[in-house]
Scaffold this motif. Structure first.
Motif, PDB file in Angstrom:
ATOM      1  N   ASP A  17       0.826  -1.213   0.000  1.00 29.07           N
ATOM      2  CA  ASP A  17       0.000   0.000   0.000  1.00 29.07           C
ATOM      3  C   ASP A  17       0.860   1.263   0.000  1.00 29.07           C
ATOM      4  OD1 ASP A  17      -2.256  -1.491  -0.043  1.00 29.07           O
ATOM      5  OD2 ASP A  17      -2.651  -1.366   2.124  1.00 29.07           O
ATOM      6  N   ASP A  18       2.048   1.163   0.613  1.00 30.19           N
ATOM      7  CA  ASP A  18       2.853   2.380   0.726  1.00 30.19           C
ATOM      8  C   ASP A  18       3.841   2.561  -0.436  1.00 30.19           C
ATOM      9  OD1 ASP A  18       4.527   0.339   1.325  1.00 30.19           O
ATOM     10  OD2 ASP A  18       5.222   1.124   3.261  1.00 30.19           O
ATOM     11  N   LEU A  19       3.745   1.711  -1.449  1.00 29.63           N
ATOM     12  CA  LEU A  19       4.598   1.923  -2.630  1.00 29.63           C
ATOM     13  C   LEU A  19       4.070   3.155  -3.376  1.00 29.63           C
ATOM     14  CD1 LEU A  19       6.991   0.389  -4.092  1.00 29.63           C
ATOM     15  CD2 LEU A  19       5.269  -0.312  -5.737  1.00 29.63           C
ATOM     16  N   ASP A  20       4.948   4.164  -3.508  1.00 33.82           N
ATOM     17  CA  ASP A  20       4.436   5.449  -4.004  1.00 33.82           C
ATOM     18  C   ASP A  20       4.221   5.453  -5.522  1.00 33.82           C
ATOM     19  OD1 ASP A  20       6.984   6.730  -5.299  1.00 33.82           O
ATOM     20  OD2 ASP A  20       7.615   5.802  -3.405  1.00 33.82           O
ATOM     21  N   ASP A  21       3.447   6.432  -5.975  1.00 37.26           N
ATOM     22  CA  ASP A  21       3.108   6.539  -7.393  1.00 37.26           C
ATOM     23  C   ASP A  21       4.333   6.757  -8.261  1.00 37.26           C
ATOM     24  OD1 ASP A  21       0.518   6.158  -6.753  1.00 37.26           O
ATOM     25  OD2 ASP A  21      -0.178   8.193  -7.192  1.00 37.26           O
ATOM     26  N   ASP A  22       5.317   7.516  -7.733  1.00 38.08           N
ATOM     27  CA  ASP A  22       6.529   7.757  -8.527  1.00 38.08           C
ATOM     28  C   ASP A  22       7.210   6.447  -8.879  1.00 38.08           C
ATOM     29  OD1 ASP A  22       6.131  10.407  -8.525  1.00 38.08           O
ATOM     30  OD2 ASP A  22       7.710  10.914  -7.078  1.00 38.08           O
ATOM     31  N   THR A  23       7.273   5.539  -7.904  1.00 31.49           N
ATOM     32  CA  THR A  23       7.909   4.249  -8.162  1.00 31.49           C
ATOM     33  C   THR A  23       7.109   3.461  -9.202  1.00 31.49           C
ATOM     34  OG1 THR A  23       8.736   4.243  -5.910  1.00 31.49           O
ATOM     35  CG2 THR A  23       8.768   2.138  -7.080  1.00 31.49           C
ATOM     36  N   HIS A  75       5.280   4.659 -11.570  1.00 28.88           N
ATOM     37  CA  HIS A  75       5.508   5.253 -12.882  1.00 28.88           C
ATOM     38  C   HIS A  75       6.896   4.902 -13.411  1.00 28.88           C
ATOM     39  CE1 HIS A  75       1.867   7.662 -12.088  1.00 28.88           C
ATOM     40  NE2 HIS A  75       1.802   7.712 -13.398  1.00 28.88           N
ATOM     41  N   ARG A  76       7.850   4.794 -12.495  1.00 28.31           N
ATOM     42  CA  ARG A  76       9.193   4.415 -12.933  1.00 28.31           C
ATOM     43  C   ARG A  76       9.193   2.970 -13.442  1.00 28.31           C
ATOM     44  NH1 ARG A  76      12.290   5.158  -8.328  1.00 28.31           N
ATOM     45  NH2 ARG A  76      13.143   3.052  -8.327  1.00 28.31           N
ATOM     46  N   ILE A  77       8.497   2.101 -12.741  1.00 22.87           N
ATOM     47  CA  ILE A  77       8.387   0.703 -13.181  1.00 22.87           C
ATOM     48  C   ILE A  77       7.785   0.654 -14.595  1.00 22.87           C
ATOM     49  CG2 ILE A  77       7.124  -1.460 -12.797  1.00 22.87           C
ATOM     50  CD1 ILE A  77       7.338  -0.845  -9.756  1.00 22.87           C
ATOM     51  N   ALA A  78       6.731   1.443 -14.788  1.00 22.82           N
ATOM     52  CA  ALA A  78       6.043   1.433 -16.086  1.00 22.82           C
ATOM     53  C   ALA A  78       6.939   1.997 -17.184  1.00 22.82           C
ATOM     54  CB  ALA A  78       4.749   2.235 -15.990  1.00 22.82           C
ATOM     55  N   GLY A  79       7.579   3.119 -16.907  1.00 22.55           N
ATOM     56  CA  GLY A  79       8.336   3.806 -17.953  1.00 22.55           C
ATOM     57  C   GLY A  79       9.690   3.202 -18.234  1.00 22.55           C
ATOM     58  N   ASP A  80      10.311   2.604 -17.212  1.00 22.47           N
ATOM     59  CA  ASP A  80      11.667   2.071 -17.389  1.00 22.47           C
ATOM     60  C   ASP A  80      11.682   0.629 -17.875  1.00 22.47           C
ATOM     61  OD1 ASP A  80      12.533   4.463 -16.496  1.00 22.47           O
ATOM     62  OD2 ASP A  80      13.400   3.753 -14.612  1.00 22.47           O
ATOM     63  N   LEU A  81      10.667  -0.130 -17.521  1.00 21.54           N
ATOM     64  CA  LEU A  81      10.725  -1.549 -17.877  1.00 21.54           C
ATOM     65  C   LEU A  81       9.491  -2.041 -18.636  1.00 21.54           C
ATOM     66  CD1 LEU A  81      12.254  -4.247 -17.699  1.00 21.54           C
ATOM     67  CD2 LEU A  81      10.991  -4.715 -15.583  1.00 21.54           C
ATOM     68  N   LEU A  82       8.297  -1.821 -18.056  1.00 18.78           N
ATOM     69  CA  LEU A  82       7.110  -2.461 -18.633  1.00 18.78           C
ATOM     70  C   LEU A  82       6.768  -1.923 -20.013  1.00 18.78           C
ATOM     71  CD1 LEU A  82       4.817  -2.723 -15.470  1.00 18.78           C
ATOM     72  CD2 LEU A  82       6.537  -4.322 -16.325  1.00 18.78           C
ATOM     73  N   ALA A  83       6.978  -0.619 -20.213  1.00 20.99           N
ATOM     74  CA  ALA A  83       6.683  -0.031 -21.521  1.00 20.99           C
ATOM     75  C   ALA A  83       7.963   0.499 -22.147  1.00 20.99           C
ATOM     76  CB  ALA A  83       5.684   1.112 -21.376  1.00 20.99           C
ATOM     77  N   ASN A  84       7.991   0.540 -23.468  1.00 19.67           N
ATOM     78  CA  ASN A  84       9.074   1.201 -24.183  1.00 19.67           C
ATOM     79  C   ASN A  84       8.525   2.536 -24.675  1.00 19.67           C
ATOM     80  OD1 ASN A  84      10.900   2.211 -25.983  1.00 19.67           O
ATOM     81  ND2 ASN A  84      11.299   0.264 -27.020  1.00 19.67           N
ATOM     82  N   PRO A  85       8.943   3.645 -24.048  1.00 18.77           N
ATOM     83  CA  PRO A  85       8.349   4.950 -24.377  1.00 18.77           C
ATOM     84  C   PRO A  85       8.570   5.374 -25.826  1.00 18.77           C
ATOM     85  CG  PRO A  85       9.679   5.058 -22.367  1.00 18.77           C
ATOM     86  CD  PRO A  85       9.956   3.735 -22.998  1.00 18.77           C
ATOM     87  N   VAL A  86       9.486   4.714 -26.536  1.00 23.18           N
ATOM     88  CA  VAL A  86       9.697   5.035 -27.948  1.00 23.18           C
ATOM     89  C   VAL A  86       8.474   4.651 -28.772  1.00 23.18           C
ATOM     90  CG1 VAL A  86      11.109   4.513 -29.994  1.00 23.18           C
ATOM     91  CG2 VAL A  86      12.197   4.775 -27.767  1.00 23.18           C
ATOM     92  N   ILE A  87       7.831   3.571 -28.387  1.00 21.46           N
ATOM     93  CA  ILE A  87       6.746   3.048 -29.220  1.00 21.46           C
ATOM     94  C   ILE A  87       5.423   2.916 -28.475  1.00 21.46           C
ATOM     95  CG2 ILE A  87       8.094   1.782 -30.953  1.00 21.46           C
ATOM     96  CD1 ILE A  87       7.849  -0.703 -29.140  1.00 21.46           C
ATOM     97  N   GLU A  88       5.442   3.059 -27.148  1.00 19.34           N
ATOM     98  CA  GLU A  88       4.230   2.785 -26.376  1.00 19.34           C
ATOM     99  C   GLU A  88       3.870   3.933 -25.436  1.00 19.34           C
ATOM    100  OE1 GLU A  88       4.555  -2.063 -25.838  1.00 19.34           O
ATOM    101  OE2 GLU A  88       5.917  -0.795 -24.693  1.00 19.34           O
ATOM    102  N   ASP A  89       2.573   4.192 -25.301  1.00 15.05           N
ATOM    103  CA  ASP A  89       2.053   5.063 -24.254  1.00 15.05           C
ATOM    104  C   ASP A  89       1.566   4.172 -23.120  1.00 15.05           C
ATOM    105  OD1 ASP A  89       2.426   7.408 -25.722  1.00 15.05           O
ATOM    106  OD2 ASP A  89       0.525   7.115 -26.778  1.00 15.05           O
ATOM    107  N   TRP A  90       1.532   4.716 -21.897  1.00 12.56           N
ATOM    108  CA  TRP A  90       1.099   3.886 -20.796  1.00 12.56           C
ATOM    109  C   TRP A  90       0.390   4.719 -19.731  1.00 12.56           C
ATOM    110  CZ3 TRP A  90       3.854   5.810 -16.683  1.00 12.56           C
ATOM    111  CH2 TRP A  90       5.075   6.412 -16.970  1.00 12.56           C
ATOM    112  N   VAL A  91      -0.471   4.063 -18.975  1.00 14.71           N
ATOM    113  CA  VAL A  91      -1.116   4.694 -17.825  1.00 14.71           C
ATOM    114  C   VAL A  91      -0.978   3.750 -16.641  1.00 14.71           C
ATOM    115  CG1 VAL A  91      -2.797   6.099 -19.086  1.00 14.71           C
ATOM    116  CG2 VAL A  91      -3.343   3.731 -18.517  1.00 14.71           C
ATOM    117  N   VAL A  92      -0.898   4.344 -15.454  1.00 19.14           N
ATOM    118  CA  VAL A  92      -0.853   3.556 -14.220  1.00 19.14           C
ATOM    119  C   VAL A  92      -2.163   3.797 -13.471  1.00 19.14           C
ATOM    120  CG1 VAL A  92       0.296   3.276 -11.990  1.00 19.14           C
ATOM    121  CG2 VAL A  92       1.654   3.740 -14.051  1.00 19.14           C
ATOM    122  N   THR A  93      -2.817   2.730 -13.092  1.00 19.75           N
ATOM    123  CA  THR A  93      -4.053   2.849 -12.323  1.00 19.75           C
ATOM    124  C   THR A  93      -3.911   2.048 -11.045  1.00 19.75           C
ATOM    125  OG1 THR A  93      -5.259   2.901 -14.419  1.00 19.75           O
ATOM    126  CG2 THR A  93      -6.569   2.599 -12.423  1.00 19.75           C
TER     127      THR A  93
END
Lengths: 76, 224
Positions: A41-47, A49-67
């Motif tokens: 529960d205490d894992l912050d939103d910045d982390t 977003h970092r997980i999404a942008g650095d690993l899960l998505a490739n920002p060159v070709i993909e857009d992503w949202v965190v919910t």
């Protein structure tokens, strides 16, 4: 999701299959990925977003949202 | 000269890459994905295959393997690196080359002997070739369609960083028929086709690919 300007041949194949099923009214299909992470529960939103942008998505070709969703499925 | 060849779980073409390195007259040094040092090599080949099963995205997980941290650090010091196929995908995912490689436009895995045109002979991996020269090398990939935004494509073309283009039919829908590109300093090159499978007419469609491996020897000699 693939960025709008990236050709999505997989989505196009799905769109073709829908029309073969006789389903009208679907103009376009885009195929993307969905990840579910069970996090503290205490894992912050910045982390997150970092997980999404650095690993899960490739920002060159993909857009992503965190919910953030509670265990019972209610957005918070 | 000692040239490292990286093996990830799922690499397929590391042996052919090592053979090409030896045929060119260099020593091939096996490097393991979990290693934290490059064993003092002078250059690195990141070979083809399906590293870590290509789970997540092609090359994504390999791009953050321990050995790749070392490769990224060495590139900053000017070490030549060649990425072939999955290796090209890995170099893009690691941020060493711009753009990305996505699913082929026709969705089919393409496996054929492909004609290429050399667009730049001023990289560490193409200085033994001539601009405008045509090569015949195998291409075998399902996610080989090079994409980048318009500004990146313009920069690559303007700076002479498009190294190889597909001739005849574009096999995968790659933008601007791009088969391979280089870094700004020409030390890092990535391409989808497989020069390491075309070093001997006995086992490949030509011996055209050998020149990439002899090039880096010459590039190293001219620096030294």
């Amino acid at each position: 999701m693939p960025k709008p300007e990236i050709l999505d041949p997989q989505g196009q194949a799905v769109a073709g299959a829908l029309s073969r099923l006789g389903i009208a009214g679907v103009h376009d299909v885009r195929q993307g990925k969905h990840f579910e992470l069970d996090v503290a529960d205490d894992l912050d939103d910045d982390t997150l977003h970092r997980i999404a942008g650095d690993l899960l998505a490739n920002p060159v070709i993909e857009d992503w949202v965190v919910t953030r969703v509670a265990r019972d499925g209610v957005s918070s | 000269m000692r040239i490292g060849v990286v093996t990830f779980p799922g690499s397929l073409d590391d042996r052919d890459a090592a053979r090409a390195v030896r045929r060119a007259g260099a020593e091939a040094v096996p490097l393991w994905h979990a290693d934290h040092d490059l064993a003092g090599v002078d250059a690195v080949v990141v070979p083809g295959g399906f590293s870590y099963g290509d789970y997540l995205r092609a090359g994504a997980i390999a791009s953050i393997a321990p050995i790749m941290r070392e490769v990224v650090d060495s590139v900053a010091r000017g070490m030549p690196v060649l990425g072939i196929c999955n290796g090209f995908q890995i170099l893009c995912e690691a941020g060493l080359l711009p753009g990305a490689l996505v699913r082929n436009a026709g969705l089919h895995f393409v496996c054929r002997d492909q004609r290429l045109r050399v667009e730049s002979a001023s990289t560490a991996w193409t200085c033994d070739l001539t601009e405008g020269e045509e090569l015949l090398v195998p291409l075998k990939s399902g996610e080989g369609r090079y994409v980048a935004d318009a500004a990146t494509l313009e920069r690559l073309a303007g700076d002479g960083r498009i190294v190889f283009r597909y001739l005849d039919q574009n096999p995968n829908g790659a933008q601007a028929d791009i088969a391979g590109i280089s870094s700004a300093d020409g030390r890092v090159v990535g391409l989808m086709p497989h020069p390491e499978h075309a070093i001997d007419p006995l086992t490949g469609p030509s011996a055209d690919g050998l020149a990439l491996f002899t090039s880096v020897l010459r590039a190293a000699a001219s620096v030294a």
